[in-house]
Design a protein around this motif. Sequence first.
Motif, short mmCIF file in Angstrom:
data_model
loop_
_atom_site.label_atom_id
_atom_site.label_comp_id
_atom_site.label_asym_id
_atom_site.label_seq_id
_atom_site.Cartn_x
_atom_site.Cartn_y
_atom_site.Cartn_z
N THR A 2 -5.31 -7.35 3.52
CA THR A 2 -4.53 -6.53 4.30
C THR A 2 -6.16 -6.34 5.33
O THR A 2 -7.39 -6.16 5.12
CB THR A 2 -4.50 -4.79 2.97
OG1 THR A 2 -3.84 -4.95 2.13
CG2 THR A 2 -4.43 -3.68 4.16
N LEU B 102 0.60 -1.18 0.13
CA LEU B 102 -0.19 0.32 0.32
C LEU B 102 1.22 0.85 -0.11
O LEU B 102 -0.18 2.29 -0.05
CB LEU B 102 -0.66 -0.17 1.20
CG LEU B 102 -1.88 -1.04 1.40
CD1 LEU B 102 -2.94 -1.08 1.96
CD2 LEU B 102 -2.79 -0.98 0.29
N LEU C 59 -5.62 -0.28 5.00
CA LEU C 59 -6.61 0.38 4.54
C LEU C 59 -7.32 1.30 4.67
O LEU C 59 -6.97 2.68 3.86
CB LEU C 59 -7.60 -0.80 3.65
CG LEU C 59 -8.01 0.01 2.45
CD1 LEU C 59 -7.67 0.75 1.64
CD2 LEU C 59 -9.43 -1.30 2.28
N CYS D 245 -4.58 -5.01 -1.87
CA CYS D 245 -5.07 -5.24 -0.76
C CYS D 245 -5.53 -6.37 -0.95
O CYS D 245 -5.72 -7.49 -1.68
CB CYS D 245 -6.59 -5.09 -0.37
SG CYS D 245 -6.31 -3.48 -0.17
#
Length: 332
Positions: free
Chosen positions: A266, A252, A271, A263
């Motif tokens: 994740t 990310l 996030l 992702c």
Amino acid sequence: MKEHLQDMNDDLLVKHLIGEATSEENRQVAAWLAEDAANRHYYAHFKLIWEESLQLAAKSTVNENDAWVRMQQRLQHGPATSATVTPMYRRMAWLRMAAVILVIVGAAWLAWTMLSPATDASLYATIYSNDKVVKDTLPDGSVVTLNKHATFSYPKKFTGNTRSITLEGEAFFDIAHDESKPFIIHTNDVTIKVLGTSFNVKSSAEKTEVIVETGVVEVARKNHAIQLRQHEKTTILKDEQTPVKQENTDELYNYYRTNTLVCNGTPLSRLVEILNEAYNADIVIANDKLKALPINTTFNNESLDTILNLISKTFETYNIQIEHHGQQIILK
């Protein structure tokens, strides 16, 4: 001092650089930097000199108080006396260190660069990314990509045995290999040394993070150093002395270069952390049990509203609601 520096003094800049400034003093420095490009230019080069010289200060035998007096004599229009050094300043370790460092690197040269910005500008370049991502190629062929609101200062021609630059904020580096001239990045009081590799550096007032994509990177703070390899990272908090090696578990950090959020299992909290950075948002997860939910998807330059709606649909069994309270967005 030059006229555009009349509302700022070097003592306060040193306090700001080493994290000893109060919140009000930090706001004063920030306002001064925003006021004039010449102020930002001065600060970038002041910081470059400071950070390149930290490693020399520990070896110095210079008398600290005498050094400060001599530095003031060179930096000011008029001569300084021993009265310039107040008893309070003599007791403050950060100010004595500043005196030693600036004398070691050559106070006469520092004064010349400060008082001659036109000449100094011909030797150094400073990039301010402001509200956009900026990509630039350095004199040695290295490529740097600055995230928004980052500042980057480097010599227009690398000379000597190193390629030294300074960074504030976040940037991705793809360094041209040169064993004879290590590439050295100074950010906060952390030094990052490489020969040729690619990696991400993210600095703020509270921490410095380095993530290695390819090659080997040495990260040092004071007398403590570690080596990072591909898919490894370190996050050094302001009050920590020793860098600690960790595994990097996601991609990310690349969002500002690729405009893509990948992702792969994740956690939702991670996030949301990146969404807050990327979209300058204030998203809060109201329920702790939602934070660890793993998400597997890729967002390709979608709007924030689109991403939030997709998150809600992905976890529809949890009936995630999106609520807007002024500028804050709450997931619950």
